[in-house]
Enzyme design. Structure first.
Site, PDB file in Angstrom:
ATOM      1  CD  GLN A   2       8.542  -4.323  12.357  1.00  0.00           C
ATOM      2  OE1 GLN A   2       8.096  -5.454  12.450  1.00  0.00           O
ATOM      3  NE2 GLN A   2       8.380  -3.595  11.270  1.00  0.00           N
ATOM      4  CB  SER A  56      -1.135  -5.770   4.516  1.00  0.00           C
ATOM      5  OG  SER A  56       0.013  -5.110   4.035  1.00  0.00           O
ATOM      6  NE  ARG A  57      -2.093  -8.794  10.642  1.00  0.00           N
ATOM      7  CZ  ARG A  57      -0.782  -8.792  10.915  1.00  0.00           C
ATOM      8  NH1 ARG A  57      -0.146  -7.639  11.072  1.00  0.00           N
ATOM      9  NH2 ARG A  57      -0.112  -9.921  11.018  1.00  0.00           N
ATOM     10  CG  HIS A  89       4.314  -1.745   2.016  1.00  0.00           C
ATOM     11  ND1 HIS A  89       2.992  -2.115   1.971  1.00  0.00           N
ATOM     12  CD2 HIS A  89       4.888  -2.498   2.981  1.00  0.00           C
ATOM     13  CE1 HIS A  89       2.771  -3.050   2.878  1.00  0.00           C
ATOM     14  NE2 HIS A  89       3.897  -3.303   3.508  1.00  0.00           N
ATOM     15  CG  HIS A  95      -0.265  -0.278   2.515  1.00  0.00           C
ATOM     16  ND1 HIS A  95       0.600   0.621   3.085  1.00  0.00           N
ATOM     17  CD2 HIS A  95      -0.287  -1.352   3.350  1.00  0.00           C
ATOM     18  CE1 HIS A  95       1.058   0.138   4.219  1.00  0.00           C
ATOM     19  NE2 HIS A  95       0.553  -1.073   4.404  1.00  0.00           N
TER      20      HIS A  95
HETATM   21  O1  PAF Z   1       6.921  -4.830   9.218  1.00  0.00           O
HETATM   22  C1  PAF Z   1       6.955  -5.874   8.540  1.00  0.00           C
HETATM   23  O2  PAF Z   1       6.385  -5.957   7.452  1.00  0.00           O
HETATM   24  C2  PAF Z   1       7.690  -7.077   9.070  1.00  0.00           C
HETATM   25  O3  PAF Z   1       7.584  -7.181  10.450  1.00  0.00           O
HETATM   26  C3  PAF Z   1       9.167  -7.137   8.631  1.00  0.00           C
HETATM   27  C4  PAF Z   1       9.965  -5.970   9.188  1.00  0.00           C
HETATM   28  C5  PAF Z   1       9.255  -7.133   7.114  1.00  0.00           C
HETATM   29  C6  PAF Z   1       9.819  -8.410   9.146  1.00  0.00           C
HETATM   30  O4  PAF Z   1       9.181  -9.549   8.656  1.00  0.00           O
END
Ligand code: PAF
Length: 282
Positions: A153, A186-187, A37, A34
Protein backbone atom coordinates in the site's frame (compact mmCIF):
# COMPACT_ATOMS: atom_id res chain seq x y z
CA UNK A 1 -9.87 18.38 18.92
CA UNK A 2 -12.30 19.18 16.14
CA UNK A 3 -14.54 16.57 14.53
CA UNK A 4 -15.57 17.14 10.93
CA UNK A 5 -18.07 15.00 9.01
CA UNK A 6 -18.56 16.95 5.80
CA UNK A 7 -16.16 17.11 2.85
CA UNK A 8 -16.74 20.81 2.19
CA UNK A 9 -16.24 21.71 5.85
CA UNK A 10 -12.91 19.83 5.90
CA UNK A 11 -11.73 21.56 2.72
CA UNK A 12 -12.59 25.01 4.10
CA UNK A 13 -10.78 24.22 7.34
CA UNK A 14 -7.67 23.00 5.50
CA UNK A 15 -7.70 26.13 3.30
CA UNK A 16 -7.77 28.23 6.47
CA UNK A 17 -4.76 26.36 7.92
CA UNK A 18 -2.89 26.86 4.64
CA UNK A 19 -3.67 30.57 4.53
CA UNK A 20 -2.22 30.83 8.04
CA UNK A 21 0.97 29.25 6.65
CA UNK A 22 0.50 26.05 8.62
CA UNK A 23 1.87 22.69 7.50
CA UNK A 24 -0.65 19.82 7.61
CA UNK A 25 0.26 16.21 8.40
CA UNK A 26 -2.39 13.61 7.61
CA UNK A 27 -2.90 10.04 8.83
CA UNK A 28 -5.71 8.23 6.99
CA UNK A 29 -7.11 5.30 9.00
CA UNK A 30 -10.00 2.89 9.18
CA UNK A 31 -10.15 3.32 12.96
CA UNK A 32 -9.95 0.76 15.78
CA UNK A 33 -6.64 2.21 16.85
CA UNK A 34 -3.65 0.31 18.16
CA UNK A 35 -0.12 1.49 18.88
CA UNK A 36 0.73 1.31 15.17
CA UNK A 37 -1.85 3.99 14.35
CA UNK A 38 -0.76 6.07 17.32
CA UNK A 39 2.88 5.92 16.23
CA UNK A 40 1.87 7.40 12.83
CA UNK A 41 0.00 10.18 14.60
CA UNK A 42 2.91 10.89 16.93
CA UNK A 43 5.28 11.14 13.94
CA UNK A 44 2.80 13.40 12.14
CA UNK A 45 2.60 15.57 15.25
CA UNK A 46 6.38 16.03 15.10
CA UNK A 47 6.50 16.82 11.38
CA UNK A 48 3.82 19.49 10.99
CA UNK A 49 1.83 22.27 12.67
CA UNK A 50 -1.58 20.68 12.22
CA UNK A 51 -2.36 16.98 12.56
CA UNK A 52 -5.43 15.71 10.74
CA UNK A 53 -6.56 12.08 10.81
CA UNK A 54 -9.47 10.40 9.07
CA UNK A 55 -11.54 7.48 10.29
CA UNK A 56 -13.38 5.80 7.45
CA UNK A 57 -13.90 2.09 6.83
CA UNK A 58 -13.71 2.37 3.07
CA UNK A 59 -16.25 -0.04 1.55
CA UNK A 60 -14.71 -0.07 -1.93
CA UNK A 61 -11.41 -1.59 -0.81
CA UNK A 62 -13.14 -4.73 0.52
CA UNK A 63 -13.96 -7.49 -1.95
CA UNK A 64 -17.09 -9.64 -1.89
CA UNK A 65 -16.85 -12.07 1.04
CA UNK A 66 -14.22 -9.95 2.84
CA UNK A 67 -14.62 -8.53 6.33
CA UNK A 68 -16.16 -5.09 5.67
CA UNK A 69 -19.16 -5.75 7.91
CA UNK A 70 -17.13 -7.34 10.75
CA UNK A 71 -14.24 -4.88 10.56
CA UNK A 72 -13.83 -3.76 14.20
CA UNK A 73 -15.09 -0.29 15.06
CA UNK A 74 -14.96 1.70 18.32
CA UNK A 75 -15.29 5.39 17.60
CA UNK A 76 -15.48 6.57 21.18
CA UNK A 77 -12.24 4.84 22.14
CA UNK A 78 -10.54 6.03 18.92
CA UNK A 79 -11.47 9.64 19.64
CA UNK A 80 -10.09 9.53 23.16
CA UNK A 81 -6.81 7.93 21.94
CA UNK A 82 -6.53 10.52 19.15
CA UNK A 83 -7.06 13.33 21.63
CA UNK A 84 -4.32 11.81 23.80
CA UNK A 85 -1.70 12.11 21.04
CA UNK A 86 -2.68 15.68 20.19
CA UNK A 87 -4.68 15.25 16.98
CA UNK A 88 -6.16 18.60 15.86
CA UNK A 89 -8.86 17.43 13.47
CA UNK A 90 -10.62 14.09 12.94
CA UNK A 91 -12.40 13.74 9.62
CA UNK A 92 -15.15 11.10 9.86
CA UNK A 93 -17.25 11.10 6.70
CA UNK A 94 -20.32 8.96 6.09
CA UNK A 95 -20.06 6.52 3.18
CA UNK A 96 -22.70 8.52 1.23
CA UNK A 97 -20.62 11.66 1.66
CA UNK A 98 -17.62 9.95 0.03
CA UNK A 99 -19.55 7.87 -2.52
CA UNK A 100 -22.90 9.41 -3.40
CA UNK A 101 -25.25 7.10 -5.36
CA UNK A 102 -24.09 8.48 -8.73
CA UNK A 103 -20.36 8.06 -7.94
CA UNK A 104 -18.38 6.96 -11.03
CA UNK A 105 -14.65 7.72 -10.69
CA UNK A 106 -11.93 5.25 -9.68
CA UNK A 107 -8.18 5.49 -9.67
CA UNK A 108 -5.77 2.67 -10.38
CA UNK A 109 -2.02 2.19 -10.13
CA UNK A 110 -1.42 -0.58 -12.66
CA UNK A 111 1.90 -2.49 -12.42
CA UNK A 112 2.64 -2.47 -8.69
CA UNK A 113 -0.82 -3.77 -7.89
CA UNK A 114 -0.28 -6.91 -9.99
CA UNK A 115 1.79 -8.47 -7.21
CA UNK A 116 1.35 -9.76 -3.64
CA UNK A 117 -2.01 -8.71 -2.13
CA UNK A 118 -3.13 -7.28 -5.49
CA UNK A 119 -3.41 -10.84 -6.82
CA UNK A 120 -5.40 -12.30 -3.95
CA UNK A 121 -7.52 -9.19 -3.34
CA UNK A 122 -8.56 -7.99 -6.81
CA UNK A 123 -9.85 -4.41 -6.72
CA UNK A 124 -8.43 -3.79 -3.24
CA UNK A 125 -5.76 -1.30 -4.27
CA UNK A 126 -8.13 0.43 -6.68
CA UNK A 127 -10.33 1.07 -3.64
CA UNK A 128 -7.37 2.23 -1.56
CA UNK A 129 -5.94 4.62 -4.15
CA UNK A 130 -9.38 6.02 -4.95
CA UNK A 131 -10.17 6.81 -1.32
CA UNK A 132 -6.66 8.10 -0.55
CA UNK A 133 -6.75 10.39 -3.62
CA UNK A 134 -10.14 11.71 -2.48
CA UNK A 135 -8.87 12.20 1.08
CA UNK A 136 -5.81 14.05 -0.24
CA UNK A 137 -8.11 16.41 -2.17
CA UNK A 138 -10.26 16.92 0.90
CA UNK A 139 -7.58 17.28 3.61
CA UNK A 140 -4.94 18.91 1.35
CA UNK A 141 -2.00 17.66 3.44
CA UNK A 142 1.66 18.55 3.01
CA UNK A 143 2.72 15.23 4.53
CA UNK A 144 0.87 11.90 4.65
CA UNK A 145 1.92 9.02 6.87
CA UNK A 146 1.44 5.30 6.24
CA UNK A 147 2.54 2.21 8.16
CA UNK A 148 5.10 -0.06 6.55
CA UNK A 149 3.20 -3.16 7.66
CA UNK A 150 1.10 -2.45 4.56
CA UNK A 151 4.29 -2.18 2.52
CA UNK A 152 2.61 -2.63 -0.85
CA UNK A 153 0.00 0.00 0.00
CA UNK A 154 2.81 2.38 0.93
CA UNK A 155 4.66 2.00 -2.37
CA UNK A 156 1.44 2.04 -4.42
CA UNK A 157 0.49 5.35 -2.80
CA UNK A 158 3.99 6.73 -3.29
CA UNK A 159 3.68 5.83 -6.97
CA UNK A 160 0.24 7.45 -7.23
CA UNK A 161 1.62 10.63 -5.64
CA UNK A 162 4.56 10.66 -8.03
CA UNK A 163 2.58 9.80 -11.17
CA UNK A 164 -0.21 12.30 -10.47
CA UNK A 165 2.15 15.04 -9.23
CA UNK A 166 0.55 15.43 -5.84
CA UNK A 167 2.62 17.92 -3.87
CA UNK A 168 2.63 15.66 -0.81
CA UNK A 169 5.48 14.00 1.02
CA UNK A 170 4.62 10.36 1.75
CA UNK A 171 6.28 9.09 4.91
CA UNK A 172 6.51 5.38 5.74
CA UNK A 173 6.64 4.50 9.45
CA UNK A 174 8.07 1.32 11.00
CA UNK A 175 5.96 -1.72 11.86
CA UNK A 176 4.91 -1.70 15.51
CA UNK A 177 4.90 -5.14 17.12
CA UNK A 178 3.48 -6.77 20.22
CA UNK A 179 6.11 -7.82 22.77
CA UNK A 180 6.38 -11.30 21.24
CA UNK A 181 6.76 -9.91 17.70
CA UNK A 182 3.24 -10.13 16.22
CA UNK A 183 2.71 -7.08 14.01
CA UNK A 184 -0.08 -4.91 15.39
CA UNK A 185 -3.23 -5.01 13.30
CA UNK A 186 -6.89 -4.28 13.89
CA UNK A 187 -7.53 -7.76 12.46
CA UNK A 188 -5.64 -9.43 15.34
CA UNK A 189 -8.92 -9.10 17.29
CA UNK A 190 -10.34 -11.91 15.11
CA UNK A 191 -7.85 -14.41 16.61
CA UNK A 192 -8.83 -16.90 19.30
CA UNK A 193 -6.14 -17.46 21.99
CA UNK A 194 -4.99 -20.65 20.18
CA UNK A 195 -4.86 -18.90 16.81
CA UNK A 196 -3.02 -15.98 18.40
CA UNK A 197 -0.19 -18.41 19.24
CA UNK A 198 -0.07 -19.66 15.65
CA UNK A 199 -0.16 -16.09 14.31
CA UNK A 200 3.34 -15.59 15.64
CA UNK A 201 4.54 -17.77 12.75
CA UNK A 202 4.63 -14.74 10.44
CA UNK A 203 7.19 -12.99 12.64
CA UNK A 204 9.04 -16.25 13.34
CA UNK A 205 9.10 -16.91 9.58
CA UNK A 206 10.72 -13.52 9.09
CA UNK A 207 13.30 -14.28 11.79
CA UNK A 208 14.01 -17.63 10.14
CA UNK A 209 14.59 -15.98 6.75
CA UNK A 210 16.85 -13.37 8.33
CA UNK A 211 18.90 -16.11 9.96
CA UNK A 212 19.24 -18.01 6.67
CA UNK A 213 20.45 -14.84 4.94
CA UNK A 214 22.88 -14.14 7.78
CA UNK A 215 24.24 -17.67 7.37
CA UNK A 216 24.87 -17.00 3.69
CA UNK A 217 21.78 -18.33 1.92
CA UNK A 218 21.04 -16.25 -1.21
CA UNK A 219 18.62 -18.49 -3.11
CA UNK A 220 15.13 -17.00 -2.73
CA UNK A 221 13.41 -20.33 -3.53
CA UNK A 222 15.22 -22.09 -0.68
CA UNK A 223 14.46 -19.32 1.82
CA UNK A 224 10.80 -19.22 0.78
CA UNK A 225 10.47 -23.00 1.08
CA UNK A 226 11.91 -22.98 4.62
CA UNK A 227 9.51 -20.20 5.65
CA UNK A 228 6.52 -21.98 4.06
CA UNK A 229 7.42 -25.27 5.78
CA UNK A 230 7.69 -23.48 9.10
CA UNK A 231 4.35 -21.68 8.76
CA UNK A 232 2.60 -24.83 7.54
CA UNK A 233 3.77 -26.66 10.67
CA UNK A 234 1.55 -24.38 12.77
CA UNK A 235 -2.16 -25.10 13.26
CA UNK A 236 -4.94 -22.89 11.82
CA UNK A 237 -2.62 -21.42 9.15
CA UNK A 238 -3.28 -21.16 5.45
CA UNK A 239 -0.65 -19.38 3.37
CA UNK A 240 -1.77 -16.86 0.81
CA UNK A 241 1.78 -16.00 -0.27
CA UNK A 242 5.39 -15.93 0.86
CA UNK A 243 7.43 -13.87 -1.61
CA UNK A 244 10.86 -12.40 -1.94
CA UNK A 245 10.79 -9.47 -4.29
CA UNK A 246 12.40 -6.23 -5.33
CA UNK A 247 11.47 -3.61 -2.72
CA UNK A 248 10.54 -1.00 -5.34
CA UNK A 249 9.20 -2.89 -8.36
CA UNK A 250 7.83 -5.86 -6.36
CA UNK A 251 9.08 -8.19 -9.11
CA UNK A 252 10.04 -11.65 -7.80
CA UNK A 253 13.74 -12.08 -7.09
CA UNK A 254 15.56 -15.36 -7.69
CA UNK A 255 18.70 -14.45 -5.79
CA UNK A 256 19.44 -11.92 -3.09
CA UNK A 257 22.32 -9.63 -3.82
CA UNK A 258 21.27 -6.40 -2.16
CA UNK A 259 18.02 -5.47 -0.43
CA UNK A 260 15.01 -7.70 -0.91
CA UNK A 261 11.47 -7.51 0.42
CA UNK A 262 10.21 -10.63 2.18
CA UNK A 263 6.41 -10.31 2.24
CA UNK A 264 3.96 -12.75 3.77
CA UNK A 265 0.19 -13.08 3.84
CA UNK A 266 -1.24 -15.88 5.93
CA UNK A 267 -4.76 -16.67 7.00
CA UNK A 268 -4.93 -17.69 10.65
CA UNK A 269 -8.48 -18.75 11.39
CA UNK A 270 -10.56 -16.02 9.81
CA UNK A 271 -7.89 -13.32 10.12
CA UNK A 272 -5.84 -12.60 7.02
CA UNK A 273 -2.55 -11.30 8.39
CA UNK A 274 0.34 -9.68 6.56
CA UNK A 275 3.89 -8.91 7.58
CA UNK A 276 7.17 -8.09 5.88
CA UNK A 277 10.78 -7.15 6.29
CA UNK A 278 13.65 -5.96 4.17
CA UNK A 279 16.29 -8.67 3.96
CA UNK A 280 19.72 -7.12 3.66
CA UNK A 281 22.73 -8.85 2.21
CA UNK A 282 25.87 -7.53 3.83
O1 PAF B 1 -4.36 1.34 5.73
C1 PAF B 1 -5.55 1.65 5.90
O2 PAF B 1 -6.05 1.70 7.02
C2 PAF B 1 -6.42 1.95 4.70
O3 PAF B 1 -6.08 1.15 3.61
C3 PAF B 1 -6.43 3.44 4.31
C4 PAF B 1 -5.05 3.91 3.86
C5 PAF B 1 -6.90 4.28 5.48
C6 PAF B 1 -7.38 3.66 3.14
O4 PAF B 1 -8.68 3.30 3.46
Amino acid sequence: MKIVNKVRQMQVLSDKFKKEGKKIAFVPTMGYFHKGHLSLMERGRELADILVISIFVNPIQFGPGEDFMEYPRDLERDLSLAEGVGVDVVFIPEAEEMYPPDYQTYLEVTGLTQHLCGLSRPGHFRGVTTVVAKLFNIVKPDIALFGLKDYQQYIVIKRMVRDLNYDIEVVGCPIIREEDGLAMSSRNTYLTPEQRKSALCLYQGIKLAERLVREGQRDAKIIIKEVIDYIESKPYTQIDYVKICHPETLDDLEYLNDKALLALAVRVGKARLIDNTILEVR
